[in-house]
Design a protein around this motif. Structure first.
Motif: not given
Length: 124
Positions: A79-85
């Motif tokens: 499972v991934y967590l893409q974190m932007n900004s």
């Protein structure tokens, strides 16, 4: 043995991005809810996102809605967590957790297994 291993943390500048991974072993993502939590120094653990395998539904805390995206690769049991900004206030140790239940909630008490955490630091 059930294990969750987070990776992908690090140091990033304000506005940057990181992708965290949570590798599952000893069980599969099927019929589980996977959540991401974080804890900053001196603060309570905060639930930020979760995903239910049975229907793919996701849930986000207001603090990360629109910036973070949870996803899964069932073939890799990850499972991934893409974190932007990213913002300085996102600095924390990030944990993934697994619940054998079906509740799509960010209540730590419903999660049965936890990873060891990965540090994310956002510099200004």
């Amino acid at each position: 043995e059930v294990q969750l291993v987070e990776s992908g943390g690090g140091l990033v500048q304000v506005g940057g991005s990181l992708r965290l991974s949570c590798a599952l072993s000893g069980f599969t993502f099927d019929e589980h809810v996977i959540g991401w939590f974080r804890q900053a120094p001196g603060k309570k653990r905060e639930g930020i996102s979760c995903m239910r395998s049975t229907d793919g539904r996701t849930y986000y805390a207001d603090s990360v809605e629109g910036r973070f995206t949870i996803s899964s690769d069932n073939a890799k049991n990850t499972v991934y967590l893409q974190m932007n900004s990213l913002k300085p206030e996102d600095t924390a140790v990030y944990y993934c957790a697994a619940s054998r239940g079906i509740l799509l909630r960010l209540w730590a008490l419903v999660y049965d297994y936890w990873g060891q955490g990965t540090q994310v630091t956002v510099s200004s």
